[in-house]
Design an enzyme around this catalytic site. Structure first.
Site, short mmCIF file in Angstrom:
data_model
loop_
_atom_site.label_atom_id
_atom_site.label_comp_id
_atom_site.label_asym_id
_atom_site.label_seq_id
_atom_site.Cartn_x
_atom_site.Cartn_y
_atom_site.Cartn_z
N HIS A 287 0.84 -1.21 0.00
CA HIS A 287 0.00 0.00 0.00
C HIS A 287 0.88 1.26 0.00
O HIS A 287 0.63 2.20 -0.75
CB HIS A 287 -0.88 0.06 1.27
CG HIS A 287 -1.93 -1.00 1.36
ND1 HIS A 287 -2.10 -1.77 2.49
CD2 HIS A 287 -2.87 -1.41 0.47
CE1 HIS A 287 -3.12 -2.61 2.29
NE2 HIS A 287 -3.60 -2.42 1.08
N LYS B 93 -18.16 -5.68 8.25
CA LYS B 93 -16.90 -6.39 8.45
C LYS B 93 -16.42 -6.22 9.89
O LYS B 93 -16.70 -5.20 10.52
CB LYS B 93 -15.84 -5.85 7.49
CG LYS B 93 -15.78 -6.62 6.20
CD LYS B 93 -14.47 -6.32 5.49
CE LYS B 93 -14.36 -7.01 4.15
NZ LYS B 93 -13.17 -6.57 3.43
N ARG C 190 -1.66 -6.19 -8.58
CA ARG C 190 -0.42 -6.90 -8.28
C ARG C 190 -0.17 -8.00 -9.30
O ARG C 190 0.95 -8.25 -9.71
CB ARG C 190 -0.50 -7.55 -6.88
CG ARG C 190 -0.56 -6.55 -5.77
CD ARG C 190 -1.08 -7.17 -4.51
NE ARG C 190 -2.46 -7.60 -4.68
CZ ARG C 190 -3.25 -8.02 -3.71
NH1 ARG C 190 -2.80 -8.09 -2.48
NH2 ARG C 190 -4.49 -8.38 -3.95
N SER D 212 -3.10 -7.74 2.74
CA SER D 212 -3.41 -7.57 4.17
C SER D 212 -3.91 -8.88 4.76
O SER D 212 -3.60 -9.22 5.90
CB SER D 212 -4.50 -6.50 4.34
OG SER D 212 -4.04 -5.26 3.92
O1 PNS Z 1 -8.87 -2.92 0.21
P1 PNS Z 1 -10.08 -3.52 -0.42
O2 PNS Z 1 -10.89 -4.26 0.62
O3 PNS Z 1 -9.77 -4.35 -1.63
O4 PNS Z 1 -10.99 -2.28 -0.94
C1 PNS Z 1 -12.22 -2.50 -1.56
C2 PNS Z 1 -13.00 -1.17 -1.71
C3 PNS Z 1 -13.11 -0.44 -0.39
C4 PNS Z 1 -12.30 -0.28 -2.70
C5 PNS Z 1 -14.41 -1.54 -2.27
O5 PNS Z 1 -14.96 -2.55 -1.47
C6 PNS Z 1 -15.36 -0.36 -2.31
O6 PNS Z 1 -15.21 0.53 -3.12
N1 PNS Z 1 -16.35 -0.37 -1.39
C7 PNS Z 1 -17.32 0.70 -1.26
C8 PNS Z 1 -18.69 0.27 -1.77
C9 PNS Z 1 -18.82 0.56 -3.25
O7 PNS Z 1 -18.59 1.66 -3.72
N2 PNS Z 1 -19.20 -0.48 -4.01
C10 PNS Z 1 -19.38 -0.38 -5.44
C11 PNS Z 1 -18.04 -0.47 -6.17
S1 PNS Z 1 -17.90 -2.00 -6.88
#
Ligand code: PNS
Length: 176
Positions: free
Chosen positions: A19, A43, A92, A130
């Site tokens: 990150h 979560k 990645r 993570s």
């Molecule tokens: O670090 P992560 O868990 O891979 O991040 C995922 C994240 C936070 C980017 C994704 O879950 C997200 O954007 N969540 C917010 C809800 C949302 O906007 N959903 C629609 C997009 S697909």
């Protein structure tokens, strides 16, 4: 001239060197980069939101154009609130691509003004996540070089030292 603001959304549970690598790269190409931690009531994270905010802030405060924030709800709504025109995400390996493409296209459908920009972290972090850091740390493995020293220390405080965890496992096995 228009300032380009990007958000880098994620769970950051915990922050890894992958990150940080992406934050450094993103901060070089965007005028402002907002690292945005998702507050997800569904979560049960290892680190509380405050702990994640604190660690991310400590590790990025040397970059003048990076700030850390949190958000709930849709990423696109948050991006619009902070006047961002881009979402930064890391890729990645090929295995990330499908999920990231799905998310990027859904975000584009929801908000066509927002662009997703993918960047690749250094190869050294291409296997790092993570989830694996949490697993390895919980089972007493070394996470040195995978997370910043501060995060390693906080993980140790939360989970106990590898020796303590090994002793706890032995004592539990003895009782079983
Ligand atoms: O670090 P992560 O868990 O891979 O991040 C995922 C994240 C936070 C980017 C994704 O879950 C997200 O954007 N969540 C917010 C809800 C949302 O906007 N959903 C629609 C997009 S697909």
């Amino acid at each position: 001239m228009k300032r380009v603001i990007a958000i880098y959304p994620g769970s950051f549970d915990p922050l890894t060197n992958g990150h940080l690598d992406l934050i450094e790269r993103g901060s070089k190409i965007f005028d402002e980069l907002i690292v945005a931690i998702l507050r997800n009531p569904e979560k049960d994270p290892l680190f509380t939101l405050d702990e994640r905010l604190e660690m991310l802030t400590a590790m990025t405060c040397h970059r003048e154009n990076v700030r850390v924030d949190s958000f709930e709800g849709l990423t696109v709504d948050y991006a619009m609130r902070v006047n961002a025109s881009a979402v930064l995400r890391g890729i990645r390996a090929i295995s990330d691509y499908e999920y990231e493409l799905q998310m990027a296209l859904m975000n584009r459908k929801l908000e066509p003004r927002l662009e997703t920009v993918f960047m690749m972290p250094a190869e050294a972090y291409s296997y790092l996540s993570s989830r694996l850091v949490r697993q390895v740390a919980t089972l007493g493995g070394s996470i040195k070089d995978l997370v910043p020293d501060l995060v390693e220390k906080k993980l140790r405080e939360k989970l106990g030292s590898p020796a303590q965890r090994q002793a706890a496992r032995r004592s539990k096995a003895g009782k079983d």
